[in-house]
Design a protein around this motif. Structure first.
Motif, mmCIF file in Angstrom:
data_model
loop_
_atom_site.group_PDB
_atom_site.id
_atom_site.type_symbol
_atom_site.label_atom_id
_atom_site.label_comp_id
_atom_site.label_asym_id
_atom_site.label_seq_id
_atom_site.Cartn_x
_atom_site.Cartn_y
_atom_site.Cartn_z
ATOM 1 N N GLU A 35 0.924 -1.492 0.489
ATOM 2 C CA GLU A 35 -0.503 0.310 -0.302
ATOM 3 C C GLU A 35 0.750 1.479 0.846
ATOM 4 O OE1 GLU A 35 -3.400 0.257 -0.150
ATOM 5 O OE2 GLU A 35 -3.097 -1.633 -0.698
ATOM 6 N N ALA A 36 2.589 1.423 -0.609
ATOM 7 C CA ALA A 36 2.690 1.922 0.018
ATOM 8 C C ALA A 36 2.803 3.015 -1.602
ATOM 9 C CB ALA A 36 4.571 2.196 -0.382
ATOM 10 N N ALA A 70 0.554 1.355 -12.864
ATOM 11 C CA ALA A 70 -1.207 1.069 -12.886
ATOM 12 C C ALA A 70 -1.208 0.529 -11.547
ATOM 13 C CB ALA A 70 -1.162 -0.124 -13.915
ATOM 14 N N LYS A 71 -0.897 0.424 -10.314
ATOM 15 C CA LYS A 71 -0.738 -0.216 -9.077
ATOM 16 C C LYS A 71 -0.664 1.279 -8.594
ATOM 17 C CE LYS A 71 1.805 -4.677 -9.732
ATOM 18 N NZ LYS A 71 0.679 -5.401 -9.614
ATOM 19 N N GLY A 72 -0.857 1.656 -8.908
ATOM 20 C CA GLY A 72 -1.090 3.487 -7.808
ATOM 21 C C GLY A 72 0.137 3.959 -7.060
ATOM 22 N N LYS A 73 1.746 3.548 -8.036
ATOM 23 C CA LYS A 73 2.871 4.048 -7.165
ATOM 24 C C LYS A 73 3.600 4.359 -8.136
ATOM 25 C CE LYS A 73 3.123 0.270 -4.519
ATOM 26 N NZ LYS A 73 1.658 -0.080 -3.994
ATOM 27 N N ILE A 309 -5.360 12.086 -2.745
ATOM 28 C CA ILE A 309 -5.584 10.258 -1.847
ATOM 29 C C ILE A 309 -6.781 10.160 -2.612
ATOM 30 C CG2 ILE A 309 -6.461 9.235 0.114
ATOM 31 C CD1 ILE A 309 -4.372 10.639 1.839
ATOM 32 N N ALA A 310 -7.538 11.043 -2.406
ATOM 33 C CA ALA A 310 -8.971 10.416 -3.388
ATOM 34 C C ALA A 310 -8.563 9.575 -4.836
ATOM 35 C CB ALA A 310 -9.861 11.605 -3.082
ATOM 36 N N ALA A 311 -7.981 10.422 -5.415
ATOM 37 C CA ALA A 311 -7.780 10.458 -6.431
ATOM 38 C C ALA A 311 -7.047 8.676 -6.721
ATOM 39 C CB ALA A 311 -6.807 11.272 -7.689
ATOM 40 N N LYS A 312 -6.103 8.311 -6.203
ATOM 41 C CA LYS A 312 -5.638 7.150 -5.890
ATOM 42 C C LYS A 312 -6.164 6.078 -5.659
ATOM 43 C CE LYS A 312 -1.674 4.817 -3.907
ATOM 44 N NZ LYS A 312 -0.729 4.475 -2.664
ATOM 45 N N ALA A 313 -7.009 6.239 -5.392
ATOM 46 C CA ALA A 313 -8.146 4.963 -4.836
ATOM 47 C C ALA A 313 -8.821 5.193 -5.653
ATOM 48 C CB ALA A 313 -9.153 5.618 -3.571
#
Length: 313
Positions: A35-36, A70-73, A309-313
């Motif tokens: 979750e980093a 794609a993994k949000g990192k 943060i919301a955009a990452k979720a």
């Protein structure tokens, strides 16, 4: 407000930054699923000299095989220092073989702006030579007395520089500080002995549009100690902290995420000030407390983080 302004150069979510030795492919794979917000593949301190070349190959393979975005990192590579013979090959091989996959290079032990100039010149030439359409950012570790003495000049360096990190362990060694803790409180010091240094780095970051990131906390068996250190860093203006163990990721994400009550209050501040402006007033009252233009700026900072943060979720 001064006529000279340096807006934020690049917005990236950087609450938690997981350090992973590139010499360990299993740990790299686990980092990709964590979750980093940020992962840096380490070629420097976490890798023994006999493993440097293999670690470099592992990092390149991980950059090419894993879709980190794609993994949000955000994925970074910490290269070796400019005082080693590993550094030039780190930059050349990573950039030539995966320069369109890596997001930033983390440059350790930066002491003077010319250190960044050297790395940037190499990256510029490789990107042009390979015809990459992407642009790799640079981040600098402030972890020596020389680096801190020159931190304002380093922050002023333009080009690709996006963020400064505080490397507490090497900094303590460079300062000959009487401690063997990595990021923890010193029982022989009344307070946080790194307060002034982190504050100075953060001021330099905010003056010149950079992100400010706190470094490691060595005792991963002490989650409350980690959170206390993260809270102190956040209070000074840092927007994230390293995690040297997966258990620290959630702690960093928690501390550097504004709680819902804080976000709600920030929205109310903006709303009340808009009403006041419509009525020709520059200030307003909210819950018995005065709010004004400075309150609006603080509230907007909170809302910006919440939106990212919301955009990452």
């Amino acid at each position: 407000m001064s006529h000279t302004l340096h807006p934020l150069r690049r917005q990236r979510l950087q609450r938690s930054e997981l350090a992973v030795p590139a010499s360990n492919p299993t740990m790299v794979e686990k980092a990709a699923e964590s979750e980093a917000d940020y992962v840096f593949l380490d070629l420097e301190d976490a890798v023994a000299p006999p493993e440097k070349e293999q670690a470099r190959r592992n990092a390149i393979q991980a950059l090419n095989d894993i879709d980190w975005a794609a993994k949000g990192k955000t994925v970074s590579v910490r290269i070796n220092g400019l005082d080693t013979h590993y550094m030039y090959r780190d930059v050349v091989d990573v950039m030539e073989q995966a320069g369109d996959k890596v997001h930033t290079l983390l440059v350790p032990k930066v002491g003077v702006p010319a250190d960044l100039y050297m790395v940037e010149a190499m990256v510029n030439q490789i990107e042009q030579g390979k015809g990459y359409q992407t642009r790799v950012g640079l981040e600098a570790l402030i972890e020596t007395a020389l680096g801190m003495a020159n931190v304002e000049d380093i922050a002023r360096f333009g080009g690709r520089l996006e963020a400064l990190h505080f490397g507490v362990a090497d900094y303590a060694a460079s300062m000959r500080a009487r401690t063997v803790n990595i990021g923890g409180l010193n029982p022989n010091y009344p307070g946080d002995q790194w307060h002034a240094s982190i504050s100075r780095m953060v001021v330099a970051c905010r003056a010149y549009g950079l992100r400010a990131v706190d470094g490691p906390f060595g005792d991963f068996s002490d989650p409350e100690g980690y959170k206390d250190g993260a809270r102190r860093a956040a209070a000074l203006g840092c927007e994230g902290k390293w995690a040297i163990h997966p258990s620290q990721i959630a702690l960093a994400n928690e501390v550097f995420s504004p709680p819902e009550a804080e976000v709600t209050r920030a929205r109310r501040i903006i709303e009340e000030l808009k009403k006041a402006e419509a009525e020709g007033r520059g200030a307003a009252s909210l819950d018995g407390k005065m709010i004004d233009a400075a309150s609006e700026k603080m509230a907007q900072n909170i809302l910006t983080v919440a939106q990212v943060i919301a955009a990452k979720a």
